[in-house]
Design a protein around this motif. Structure first.
Motif, PDB file in Angstrom:
ATOM      1  N   PRO A  23      23.962 -72.259 -18.790  1.00  0.00           N
ATOM      2  CA  PRO A  23      23.490 -72.769 -17.269  1.00  0.00           C
ATOM      3  C   PRO A  23      24.365 -72.540 -16.307  1.00  0.00           C
ATOM      4  N   VAL A  24      25.700 -72.898 -16.458  1.00  0.00           N
ATOM      5  CA  VAL A  24      26.406 -73.085 -15.219  1.00  0.00           C
ATOM      6  C   VAL A  24      27.823 -71.964 -15.555  1.00  0.00           C
ATOM      7  N   ILE A  25      28.197 -71.922 -16.681  1.00  0.00           N
ATOM      8  CA  ILE A  25      29.365 -71.166 -17.266  1.00  0.00           C
ATOM      9  C   ILE A  25      28.764 -70.071 -17.980  1.00  0.00           C
ATOM     10  N   SER A  26      29.754 -68.979 -18.230  1.00  0.00           N
ATOM     11  CA  SER A  26      29.374 -67.818 -18.941  1.00  0.00           C
ATOM     12  C   SER A  26      30.666 -67.317 -19.599  1.00  0.00           C
ATOM     13  N   PRO A  27      30.917 -67.692 -20.724  1.00  0.00           N
ATOM     14  CA  PRO A  27      32.044 -66.962 -21.243  1.00  0.00           C
ATOM     15  C   PRO A  27      31.470 -65.594 -21.829  1.00  0.00           C
ATOM     16  N   TYR A  28      32.599 -64.887 -22.186  1.00  0.00           N
ATOM     17  CA  TYR A  28      32.497 -63.403 -22.353  1.00  0.00           C
ATOM     18  C   TYR A  28      33.554 -62.639 -23.370  1.00  0.00           C
ATOM     19  N   VAL A  29      33.348 -61.646 -23.839  1.00  0.00           N
ATOM     20  CA  VAL A  29      34.105 -60.967 -24.775  1.00  0.00           C
ATOM     21  C   VAL A  29      33.731 -59.685 -24.265  1.00  0.00           C
ATOM     22  N   GLY A  30      35.078 -58.662 -24.689  1.00  0.00           N
ATOM     23  CA  GLY A  30      34.873 -57.399 -24.522  1.00  0.00           C
ATOM     24  C   GLY A  30      35.646 -56.545 -25.197  1.00  0.00           C
ATOM     25  N   ILE A  31      35.339 -55.182 -25.073  1.00  0.00           N
ATOM     26  CA  ILE A  31      36.261 -54.087 -25.776  1.00  0.00           C
ATOM     27  C   ILE A  31      36.372 -53.096 -24.756  1.00  0.00           C
ATOM     28  N   GLY A  32      37.449 -52.355 -24.591  1.00  0.00           N
ATOM     29  CA  GLY A  32      37.432 -51.289 -23.813  1.00  0.00           C
ATOM     30  C   GLY A  32      38.387 -50.204 -24.125  1.00  0.00           C
ATOM     31  N   LEU A  33      38.636 -48.992 -23.504  1.00  0.00           N
ATOM     32  CA  LEU A  33      39.483 -47.965 -23.881  1.00  0.00           C
ATOM     33  C   LEU A  33      40.187 -47.497 -22.754  1.00  0.00           C
ATOM     34  N   TYR A  34      41.454 -47.464 -22.767  1.00  0.00           N
ATOM     35  CA  TYR A  34      42.278 -47.019 -21.679  1.00  0.00           C
ATOM     36  C   TYR A  34      43.110 -45.930 -21.806  1.00  0.00           C
ATOM     37  N   SER A  35      43.548 -45.356 -20.678  1.00  0.00           N
ATOM     38  CA  SER A  35      44.410 -43.954 -20.806  1.00  0.00           C
ATOM     39  C   SER A  35      45.843 -44.436 -20.892  1.00  0.00           C
ATOM     40  N   ASP A  93      48.142 -43.796 -23.084  1.00  0.00           N
ATOM     41  CA  ASP A  93      48.690 -44.373 -24.516  1.00  0.00           C
ATOM     42  C   ASP A  93      48.359 -46.063 -24.688  1.00  0.00           C
ATOM     43  N   GLN A  94      47.565 -46.471 -23.742  1.00  0.00           N
ATOM     44  CA  GLN A  94      47.250 -47.953 -23.854  1.00  0.00           C
ATOM     45  C   GLN A  94      46.374 -48.289 -24.796  1.00  0.00           C
ATOM     46  N   GLY A  95      45.393 -47.006 -25.137  1.00  0.00           N
ATOM     47  CA  GLY A  95      44.442 -47.422 -26.294  1.00  0.00           C
ATOM     48  C   GLY A  95      43.300 -48.387 -26.263  1.00  0.00           C
ATOM     49  N   ILE A  96      42.845 -48.959 -27.117  1.00  0.00           N
ATOM     50  CA  ILE A  96      41.935 -50.047 -27.358  1.00  0.00           C
ATOM     51  C   ILE A  96      42.082 -51.214 -26.540  1.00  0.00           C
ATOM     52  N   ALA A  97      41.473 -51.836 -25.693  1.00  0.00           N
ATOM     53  CA  ALA A  97      41.700 -53.273 -24.977  1.00  0.00           C
ATOM     54  C   ALA A  97      40.569 -54.130 -25.790  1.00  0.00           C
ATOM     55  N   LEU A  98      40.911 -55.378 -25.842  1.00  0.00           N
ATOM     56  CA  LEU A  98      40.223 -56.395 -26.158  1.00  0.00           C
ATOM     57  C   LEU A  98      40.199 -57.391 -25.059  1.00  0.00           C
ATOM     58  N   SER A  99      39.311 -58.025 -24.522  1.00  0.00           N
ATOM     59  CA  SER A  99      39.141 -59.040 -23.511  1.00  0.00           C
ATOM     60  C   SER A  99      38.277 -60.281 -23.734  1.00  0.00           C
ATOM     61  N   GLY A 100      38.422 -61.089 -23.141  1.00  0.00           N
ATOM     62  CA  GLY A 100      37.721 -62.481 -23.031  1.00  0.00           C
ATOM     63  C   GLY A 100      38.009 -63.363 -21.949  1.00  0.00           C
ATOM     64  N   GLY A 101      36.984 -64.073 -21.452  1.00  0.00           N
ATOM     65  CA  GLY A 101      37.259 -65.164 -20.378  1.00  0.00           C
ATOM     66  C   GLY A 101      35.739 -65.992 -19.888  1.00  0.00           C
ATOM     67  N   LEU A 102      36.031 -66.443 -18.845  1.00  0.00           N
ATOM     68  CA  LEU A 102      35.114 -67.350 -18.531  1.00  0.00           C
ATOM     69  C   LEU A 102      34.698 -67.156 -17.080  1.00  0.00           C
ATOM     70  N   GLN A 103      33.281 -66.933 -16.575  1.00  0.00           N
ATOM     71  CA  GLN A 103      32.908 -67.014 -15.296  1.00  0.00           C
ATOM     72  C   GLN A 103      32.109 -68.320 -15.030  1.00  0.00           C
ATOM     73  N   VAL A 104      32.250 -68.902 -13.895  1.00  0.00           N
ATOM     74  CA  VAL A 104      31.530 -69.998 -13.415  1.00  0.00           C
ATOM     75  C   VAL A 104      30.800 -69.981 -12.294  1.00  0.00           C
ATOM     76  N   ASP A 105      29.519 -70.050 -12.094  1.00  0.00           N
ATOM     77  CA  ASP A 105      28.664 -69.976 -11.169  1.00  0.00           C
ATOM     78  C   ASP A 105      28.984 -71.312 -10.008  1.00  0.00           C
ATOM     79  N   TYR A 158      41.198 -62.594 -19.604  1.00  0.00           N
ATOM     80  CA  TYR A 158      42.544 -61.996 -20.350  1.00  0.00           C
ATOM     81  C   TYR A 158      42.148 -60.625 -20.911  1.00  0.00           C
ATOM     82  N   ASN A 159      42.869 -59.667 -20.614  1.00  0.00           N
ATOM     83  CA  ASN A 159      42.621 -58.277 -21.161  1.00  0.00           C
ATOM     84  C   ASN A 159      43.964 -57.732 -21.850  1.00  0.00           C
ATOM     85  N   SER A 160      43.897 -57.343 -22.893  1.00  0.00           N
ATOM     86  CA  SER A 160      45.214 -57.026 -23.720  1.00  0.00           C
ATOM     87  C   SER A 160      45.960 -55.857 -23.032  1.00  0.00           C
ATOM     88  N   VAL A 161      45.256 -55.148 -22.278  1.00  0.00           N
ATOM     89  CA  VAL A 161      45.916 -54.109 -21.384  1.00  0.00           C
ATOM     90  C   VAL A 161      46.367 -54.682 -20.065  1.00  0.00           C
TER      91      VAL A 161
END
Length: 125
Positions: free
Chosen positions: A74-86, A88-100, A111-114
């Motif tokens: 209802p008010v908060i939105s946790p998230y997880v993610g995966i990404g690709l960076y140039s 030689d940074q490679g694969i990135a893992l991320s997570g966090g929280l957004q609040v309305d 937090y994003n690992s890159v």
């Protein structure tokens, strides 16, 4: 007579089914600024329903894209993610929280690992 009942019931089911509101159809944008090991990082992102995409700039001029999965509460939105960076940074893992907030403002932390720890500010239409 049985066909009329089936048609009437079908019409009621269709009318009573949940429909996405306009606010869900308009992307929810945000910007993010953070840092990792003394380097300033930033990104821009957008969310539609419970999926998001974030374009980021990391340390040493690396750039990349993250795909995010939000868990809409209802008010908060946790998230997880995966990404690709140039660069030689490679694969990135991320997570966090957004609040309305009450004023169509979205604030968050992630937090994003890159790109490291970041703060987020966005708008909700």
């Amino acid at each position: 007579m049985r066909i009329k009942e089936i048609l009437a019931t079908s019409a009621l089911v269709v009318l009573a089914a949940p429909h996405p509101v306009n606010a869900q159809l308009i992307p929810q944008p945000w910007v993010s600024v953070g840092g990792r090991e003394g380097d300033v990082t930033f990104s821009v992102g957008a969310r539609v329903f419970d999926l998001g995409v974030e374009l980021g700039r990391g340390p040493d001029s690396s750039s990349g894209v993250d795909v995010l999965k939000f868990f809409g509460l209802p008010v908060i939105s946790p998230y997880v993610g995966i990404g690709l960076y140039s660069d030689d940074q490679g694969i990135a893992l991320s997570g966090g929280l957004q609040v309305d907030t009450a004023s169509n403002l979205v604030v968050g932390v992630g937090y994003n690992s890159v790109r490291g720890v970041n703060g987020q500010v966005g708008i909700r239409f």
